[in-house]
Design an enzyme around this catalytic site. Structure first.
Site, PDB file in Angstrom:
ATOM      1  N   GLN A 135      18.430   7.395 -17.859  1.00 59.60           N
ATOM      2  CA  GLN A 135      18.324   7.216 -16.597  1.00 59.60           C
ATOM      3  C   GLN A 135      18.143   5.517 -16.411  1.00 59.60           C
ATOM      4  O   GLN A 135      17.903   4.642 -17.375  1.00 59.60           O
ATOM      5  CB  GLN A 135      16.542   7.374 -16.436  1.00 59.60           C
ATOM      6  CG  GLN A 135      16.596   8.971 -16.386  1.00 59.60           C
ATOM      7  CD  GLN A 135      16.277   9.694 -17.606  1.00 59.60           C
ATOM      8  OE1 GLN A 135      16.631   9.241 -18.747  1.00 59.60           O
ATOM      9  NE2 GLN A 135      15.687  10.783 -17.881  1.00 59.60           N
ATOM     10  N   GLN A 157      22.371   7.575 -12.783  1.00 61.15           N
ATOM     11  CA  GLN A 157      21.057   8.384 -12.659  1.00 61.15           C
ATOM     12  C   GLN A 157      19.904   7.635 -12.430  1.00 61.15           C
ATOM     13  O   GLN A 157      19.615   6.642 -12.804  1.00 61.15           O
ATOM     14  CB  GLN A 157      20.913   9.154 -14.338  1.00 61.15           C
ATOM     15  CG  GLN A 157      19.910  10.167 -14.162  1.00 61.15           C
ATOM     16  CD  GLN A 157      19.642  11.048 -15.454  1.00 61.15           C
ATOM     17  OE1 GLN A 157      20.606  10.789 -16.360  1.00 61.15           O
ATOM     18  NE2 GLN A 157      18.633  11.877 -15.654  1.00 61.15           N
ATOM     19  N   ASP A 158      19.175   8.194 -11.151  1.00 60.37           N
ATOM     20  CA  ASP A 158      18.014   7.510 -11.004  1.00 60.37           C
ATOM     21  C   ASP A 158      18.113   6.125 -10.297  1.00 60.37           C
ATOM     22  O   ASP A 158      17.400   5.371 -10.685  1.00 60.37           O
ATOM     23  CB  ASP A 158      16.711   7.417 -12.114  1.00 60.37           C
ATOM     24  CG  ASP A 158      16.453   8.970 -12.408  1.00 60.37           C
ATOM     25  OD1 ASP A 158      16.790   9.970 -12.177  1.00 60.37           O
ATOM     26  OD2 ASP A 158      15.832   9.025 -13.555  1.00 60.37           O
ATOM     27  N   ASP A 181      20.170  13.048  -9.478  1.00 62.10           N
ATOM     28  CA  ASP A 181      18.700  12.694  -9.047  1.00 62.10           C
ATOM     29  C   ASP A 181      18.716  11.461  -8.665  1.00 62.10           C
ATOM     30  O   ASP A 181      17.560  10.566  -8.897  1.00 62.10           O
ATOM     31  CB  ASP A 181      17.643  12.891  -9.956  1.00 62.10           C
ATOM     32  CG  ASP A 181      17.555  14.440 -10.382  1.00 62.10           C
ATOM     33  OD1 ASP A 181      18.195  15.545  -9.839  1.00 62.10           O
ATOM     34  OD2 ASP A 181      17.205  14.697 -11.742  1.00 62.10           O
ATOM     35  N   ARG A 237      16.856  18.993  -5.637  1.00 61.83           N
ATOM     36  CA  ARG A 237      16.043  19.942  -6.386  1.00 61.83           C
ATOM     37  C   ARG A 237      14.548  19.485  -6.537  1.00 61.83           C
ATOM     38  O   ARG A 237      14.478  18.262  -6.450  1.00 61.83           O
ATOM     39  CB  ARG A 237      16.696  20.236  -7.821  1.00 61.83           C
ATOM     40  CG  ARG A 237      16.885  18.866  -8.648  1.00 61.83           C
ATOM     41  CD  ARG A 237      17.495  19.253 -10.025  1.00 61.83           C
ATOM     42  NE  ARG A 237      17.791  17.954 -10.798  1.00 61.83           N
ATOM     43  CZ  ARG A 237      18.010  18.083 -12.109  1.00 61.83           C
ATOM     44  NH1 ARG A 237      18.222  19.382 -12.630  1.00 61.83           N
ATOM     45  NH2 ARG A 237      18.281  16.877 -12.759  1.00 61.83           N
TER      46      ARG A 237
END
Length: 323
Positions: A135, A157-158, A181, A237
């Protein structure tokens, strides 16, 4: 002796306005940052120290073109500030922390963390250019009533963490990219006319909207794109059970998987997650294969979600799009 004392008093009184003026000049309404030394400061971090705490007047921080390798915290005592670059292509704030550096964890990896309220960012890029080793947050928000206008957010990521329950964010005409995400958190965030770019097969959003917060993420008239070879991306999600995310009148590329949404391998999330679409278009827009627990929004629901004052109502009204 008396005349000498009187002369000293007159001299001291004459100095008072000059001293007050110098103090007043310290707190400027316009601050200039330039790496070549032609501005008030060479770095954004230095400029933050030149802004008066808890002020009510407006300050604009003008950031000259350049790549600023800085890890920044906009503190909670700063408000009513606009940070503006020339354009997002040449005015870049970047850093390269990721979660696996010295067990740093996700929430210390930010390039820019915004704790203050009533702040605006325009014509800038905020980037985390760490390698794909975990992340790596580019933008971390905790403040309320934050506006991001014509900005780019680059990462993997993130990329963007929208922290802070009941905080309100507005992203207008922004470019946001990432892998997994890459838009996540509990805040109420409205994305208008933005480009959302997936760099690999994964998930775009991971909202954690609290159960008692009506609105999480709203994507209005956004364009969903992907890198070559990417062909299986989910709209979202649930990071937490009551995640709320909707896409309204968005153009979806063929990379959006027919199912659309994922339950994070927890069937219980299907009973609580609040996911929906309306007016989607493009090769990935068909709702015929969508999961049964996502909904098609009604006309009234869409009307309410496009009303920014309703979306943002908490204890005070706020409509950043109203001129």
């Amino acid at each position: 002796m008396k005349s000498r004392i009187l002369s000293i008093i007159i001299l001291l009184l004459a100095l008072v306005p000059a001293t007050s003026g110098a103090a007043a000049d310290k707190w400027k309404h316009d601050i200039y940052v330039a790496q070549d030394g032609s501005g008030d400061y060479r770095t954004v971090a230095e400029a933050l120290e030149g802004i008066r705490a808890y002020m009510e007047y407006q300050v604009t921080v003008h950031i000259a073109p350049g790549t600023y390798k800085e890890k920044l915290v906009i503190p909670s005592w700063l408000r009513n500030v606009t940070f503006i670059g020339e354009n997002p292509e040449n005015t870049i704030i970047t850093f390269d922390h990721h979660a696996n550096i010295d067990k740093m964890g996700t929430f210390r990896t930010y390039t820019v963390r915004v704790d203050g309220d009533d702040l605006t960012f325009k014509n800038l890029t905020i980037e985390n250019n760490a390698p794909q080793l975990g992340q790596a947050v580019a933008l971390h928000t905790e403040g309320d009533r934050l506006v991001f206008d014509n900005c780019r957010f680059l990462g993997n990521q993130d990329t963007i963490f929208t922290g802070g329950k009941n905080t309100r964010l507005f992203f207008n005409n922004c470019y946001i990219e990432g892998t997994t995400d890459f838009i996540f958190g509990p805040a109420t965030a409205y994305f208008k006319d933005c480009t959302i770019h997936s760099k690999r097969n994964s998930y775009i959003t991971a909202a954690s909207t609290p159960q008692d917060v009506e609105t999480g993420y709203v994507f209005d008239n956004c364009r969903l794109t992907a890198a070559p070879g990417v062909d299986k991306v989910y709209l979202g999600r649930p990071w937490r059970p009551y995640a709320h995310t909707v896409f309204i009148n968005c153009e979806m590329g063929s990379h959006i998987t027919p199912a659309g949404w994922h339950n994070w391998n927890n069937p219980d999330n299907e009973q609580t997650a609040r996911y929906g679409e309306y007016g989607s278009k493009g090769p990935g827009a068909s709702t015929s294969g969508r999961v049964a627990w996502a909904k098609t929004l009604s006309d009234q629901e869409v009307k309410d979600l496009l009303d920014l004052e309703k979306v943002y109502t908490k204890t005070t009204s706020w409509n950043p799009a109203k001129k």
